[in-house]
Each structure stands twice: as structure tokens, then as C-alpha cells.
Design an enzyme around this catalytic site. Structure first.
Site, PDB file in Angstrom:
ATOM      1  N   SER A 140       0.775  -1.077  -0.010  1.00  0.00           N
ATOM      2  CA  SER A 140      -0.064   0.010   0.019  1.00  0.00           C
ATOM      3  C   SER A 140       0.700   1.198   0.026  1.00  0.00           C
ATOM      4  O   SER A 140       2.162   0.861   0.195  1.00  0.00           O
ATOM      5  CB  SER A 140      -0.829  -0.056   1.167  1.00  0.00           C
ATOM      6  OG  SER A 140       0.084   0.229   2.280  1.00  0.00           O
ATOM      7  N   ASP A 167      -0.252  -1.225  -4.241  1.00  0.00           N
ATOM      8  CA  ASP A 167      -1.678  -1.553  -3.921  1.00  0.00           C
ATOM      9  C   ASP A 167      -2.281  -0.212  -3.439  1.00  0.00           C
ATOM     10  O   ASP A 167      -1.569   0.608  -2.850  1.00  0.00           O
ATOM     11  CB  ASP A 167      -1.670  -2.615  -2.802  1.00  0.00           C
ATOM     12  CG  ASP A 167      -2.990  -3.134  -2.723  1.00  0.00           C
ATOM     13  OD1 ASP A 167      -3.729  -3.281  -3.578  1.00  0.00           O
ATOM     14  OD2 ASP A 167      -3.170  -3.711  -1.600  1.00  0.00           O
ATOM     15  N   GLU A 210     -10.547   0.249  -9.752  1.00  0.00           N
ATOM     16  CA  GLU A 210     -11.514   0.073  -9.024  1.00  0.00           C
ATOM     17  C   GLU A 210     -12.795   0.792  -8.963  1.00  0.00           C
ATOM     18  O   GLU A 210     -12.608   1.955  -8.903  1.00  0.00           O
ATOM     19  CB  GLU A 210     -11.029   0.036  -7.133  1.00  0.00           C
ATOM     20  CG  GLU A 210     -11.931  -0.303  -6.123  1.00  0.00           C
ATOM     21  CD  GLU A 210     -11.149  -0.624  -4.990  1.00  0.00           C
ATOM     22  OE1 GLU A 210      -9.983  -1.024  -5.019  1.00  0.00           O
ATOM     23  OE2 GLU A 210     -11.837  -0.390  -3.964  1.00  0.00           O
ATOM     24  N   HIS A 265     -10.664  -7.647  -3.118  1.00  0.00           N
ATOM     25  CA  HIS A 265      -9.945  -7.114  -2.119  1.00  0.00           C
ATOM     26  C   HIS A 265     -10.423  -7.674  -0.688  1.00  0.00           C
ATOM     27  O   HIS A 265     -11.433  -8.167  -0.762  1.00  0.00           O
ATOM     28  CB  HIS A 265      -9.874  -5.701  -2.355  1.00  0.00           C
ATOM     29  CG  HIS A 265      -9.026  -5.083  -3.141  1.00  0.00           C
ATOM     30  ND1 HIS A 265      -7.848  -4.559  -2.735  1.00  0.00           N
ATOM     31  CD2 HIS A 265      -8.971  -5.067  -4.436  1.00  0.00           C
ATOM     32  CE1 HIS A 265      -7.055  -4.189  -3.807  1.00  0.00           C
ATOM     33  NE2 HIS A 265      -7.694  -4.638  -4.922  1.00  0.00           N
ATOM     34  N   GLY A 311      -9.838  -9.863   1.591  1.00  0.00           N
ATOM     35  CA  GLY A 311      -9.912 -11.132   1.597  1.00  0.00           C
ATOM     36  C   GLY A 311      -9.761 -11.794   3.076  1.00  0.00           C
ATOM     37  O   GLY A 311     -10.558 -12.797   3.299  1.00  0.00           O
ATOM     38  N   THR A 347      -4.585  -8.250   6.436  1.00  0.00           N
ATOM     39  CA  THR A 347      -4.938  -8.336   7.884  1.00  0.00           C
ATOM     40  C   THR A 347      -4.375  -9.508   8.524  1.00  0.00           C
ATOM     41  O   THR A 347      -3.792  -9.614   9.671  1.00  0.00           O
ATOM     42  CB  THR A 347      -6.435  -7.921   8.144  1.00  0.00           C
ATOM     43  OG1 THR A 347      -6.841  -6.699   7.530  1.00  0.00           O
ATOM     44  CG2 THR A 347      -6.613  -7.822   9.617  1.00  0.00           C
TER      45      THR A 347
HETATM   46  O1  G3H Z   1      -5.352  -4.460  -0.728  1.00  0.00           O
HETATM   47  C1  G3H Z   1      -5.495  -5.109   0.244  1.00  0.00           C
HETATM   48  C2  G3H Z   1      -6.380  -6.094   0.626  1.00  0.00           C
HETATM   49  O2  G3H Z   1      -7.608  -5.798   0.309  1.00  0.00           O
HETATM   50  C3  G3H Z   1      -6.422  -6.457   2.035  1.00  0.00           C
HETATM   51  O3  G3H Z   1      -7.610  -6.571   2.779  1.00  0.00           O
HETATM   52  O4  G3H Z   1      -6.659  -6.690   5.163  1.00  0.00           O
HETATM   53  O5  G3H Z   1      -8.987  -7.403   4.457  1.00  0.00           O
HETATM   54  O6  G3H Z   1      -7.013  -8.786   4.017  1.00  0.00           O
HETATM   55  P1  G3H Z   1      -7.667  -7.422   4.143  1.00  0.00           P
HETATM   56 ZN    ZN Z   2      -7.647  -3.785  -0.776  1.00  0.00          ZN
END
Ligand code: G3H
Ligand code: ZN
Length: 284
Positions: free
Chosen positions: A47, A79, A129, A207, A209, A232
Site C-alpha cells: 500500500s 496496491d 476499482e 480485495h 480477503g 490483515t
Molecule cells: O489490498 C489489500 C487487501 O484488500 C487486504 O484486505 O486486510 O481485509 O485482507 P484485508
Molecule cells: Zn484492498
């Protein structure tokens, strides 16, 4: 193989290419080990916060050196780039892929900024997106309410892809960044409808997930998702393993590489679990 050809293969064979976020060398090392052990192609992403911490050129060189040394099929994505400038900076630094996320803007402004990045890209793969995804990549002690109008509209998705020329499309299907108190079910029918509205060469991305039950993930892949983002669950693995490692009874360890060993192992195991779930295992 290129990122585009891996995504086309995943879509044709109904599995998903994992996209794992990383913040430092240890996390990347764990993801490379997972890719190698499970023989899976992987996207690794930073990110804006993650890449500003690591350094953009440093992230590119780290990924390149792992690719060369271990022969892994690994692709680096910038990202959630929140502006055309930030996306262009990643392209100039040598990223393989950029996710330009202007989903908080109006449809017209989103198209305009995304197109600007597509026109600039050279060989870099671009993801756009459209739709509203709440939350942040952390454990969130709250509930999120999603309204039907927050989900991506299939006709708008088709128009967005046509007008921008992106290679990958990320939508809102009930997915929420991070892990919240009430991880809601995905709108599988909406995924199918968006998939149907897009031409075959466009990869459909999920995204957020983390925290989505395995059965939902499998249904999403069957409905046409070919790329899934996880952050996460890796971050929480990092934190838990680090806390355990630092507070090991009766030991006071000072060597960082010894403290970080179990952290790398934990993240690797979590990534392999996702690789198996997404069906990308043994593809390399
Ligand atoms: O772009 C990053 C992801 O969408 C991460 O999402 O933190 O829910 O796994 P998450
Ligand atoms: Zn994301």
C-alpha cells in the site's frame, strides 16, 4: 509467464492468484518461502504506507533479487494508489503492476484519473476499482453496514473498464477491509453478474480477503474471481508471533534474526493456507 498470462490461466482453470501485502523484508521473505514451498505464483503488494516505509526502489530490488535467486513467479503491485501521481511514481520505480484506487471519487473523476495512469503505464499491468469498500486492514471492533447501492453495478463496471482500458477490475461485493465484528456474506450473484458484464481478458479482483469464510472464498472463485488480496490476516500473524517470540518464558533474546524467525515461519504458514484455499498450489 507474465502476470497477465497467470491471471488468464487462473480464470480459465477456476482458481485465484493470491495477492499478499508486506511491510518489510521479513514478511516478503515469508511470502517467497510460501510461494516456493507450495509452488504457487504470487502477487505481493505494498500500500502507499507500506511502500513509503520500505522505499519504492528498495521494494522493487528486493522482489527482483528473490525472483532471481529462488526462481519464484512473483509480481510486485503498488496496491491502493490513491492518486495518479502516486501510481506513476510506482511505475517509474519499476513495479510490475499498479492498483489505482480512485473509488472514493465520482465515476467521471475515477475514469479520468485511472485512464491517465493507463496511458502512462508502458508494460505495467493496471488495476482499477469501482464501488465502496469500507474498513482498514486491521482488527476492527465494530460493525459495518453495507447498502445495496454500495455494491458494484455490472453495467457501470463494464463502462468503467471500456473507458479506462484497465487490465484488472476490483469491485465491491460485500467485502470489507480488515476483520470486523460481523464479517458479512459476499454477494456471489453480484460477482457473477459483474464477471458476465466484463470481457474475458479482464481479471476480476476481490480485495479485503481477510476474515471471509473459506466456503465464501470458494464460491467467489467459482463465480469468476481470479485474484484475491490478503493483508490483515498476515499482519495479525506478524503481531501475534512477534509478541510470543519477545515474551518467551525464561529467555531474553537480543538477536533480531532469532526474534524474527518464528514470525517468518508463522506468516509463511498462513500464506500457504491461503494458497491452498485459492487453488494456486502446485501451479508452478
Ligand atoms: O489490498 C489489500 C487487501 O484488500 C487486504 O484486505 O486486510 O481485509 O485482507 P484485508
Ligand atoms: Zn484492498
Amino acid at each position: 509467464m507474465t502476470l497477465k498470462s497467470w491471471l488468464a490461466k487462473a480464470q480459465k482453470e477456476s482458481w485465484a492468484l493470491p495477492h499478499f501485502n508486506f511491510s518489510n523484508l521479513e514478511m516478503l521473505k515469508a511470502l517467497v518461502q510460501a510461494a516456493q514451498e507450495a509452488r504457487s505464483p504470487v502477487m505481493v503488494g505494498t500500500s502507499e504506507g507500506e511502500r513509503n516505509f520500505i522505499g519504492l526502489r528498495e521494494a522493487v530490488f528486493m522482489v527482483e533479487s528473490f525472483r532471481e535467486e529462488f526462481g519464484v513467479e512473483i509480481f510486485l503491485n503498488a496496491d491502493h494508489s490513491k492518486s495518479a501521481e502516486s501510481a506513476k511514481k510506482a511505475i517509474d520505480s519499476g513495479y510490475d503492476s499498479v492498483h489505482i484506487d480512485l473509488s472514493n471519487l465520482s465515476f467521471g473523476e475515477n475514469v479520468k484519473g485511472t485512464k491517465e495512469v493507463v496511458n502512462y503505464r508502458g508494460p505495467t499491468s493496471i488495476e482499477g476499482e469501482l464501488g465502496y469498500l469500507p474498513g482498514e486492514s486491521k482488527i476492527q471492533n465494530k460493525k459495518f453496514e453495507l447498502k445495496p447501492e454500495d455494491l458494484t453495478d455490472p453495467d457501470e463496471a463494464a463502462r468503467f473498464v471500456r473507458e479506462t482500458g484497465v487490465d484488472r477490475f476490483a469491485g465491491a461485493f460485500g467485502n470489507i477491509h480488515g476483520i470486523s465484528l460481523d464479517e458479512p456474506a459476499l454477494y456471489i450473484e453480484r460477482i457473477k453478474a459483474v464477471r458476465k458484464a466484463l470481457s474475458e481478458d479482464i481479471a476480476l479482483v476481490l480485495h479485503a480477503g481477510s476474515g471471509i469464510p473459506d466456503e465464501e472464498i470458494k464460491a467467489a472463485i467459482a463465480a469468476g474471481i481470479s485474484n484475491i488480496h490478503i493483508s490483515t490476516e498476515l499482519r495479525s500473524e506478524f503481531r501475534e508471533e512477534l509478541e510470543k517470540s519477545l515474551h518467551k518464558k525464561g529467555e531474553t533474546e537480543y538477536a533480531p534474526y532469532k526474534i524474527m524467525g518464528p514470525v517468518v515461519e508463522g506468516i509463511k504458514e498462513k500464506a500457504i493456507e491461503k494458497i491452498k484455499l485459492f487453488g494456486s498450489v502446485n501451479r508452478v
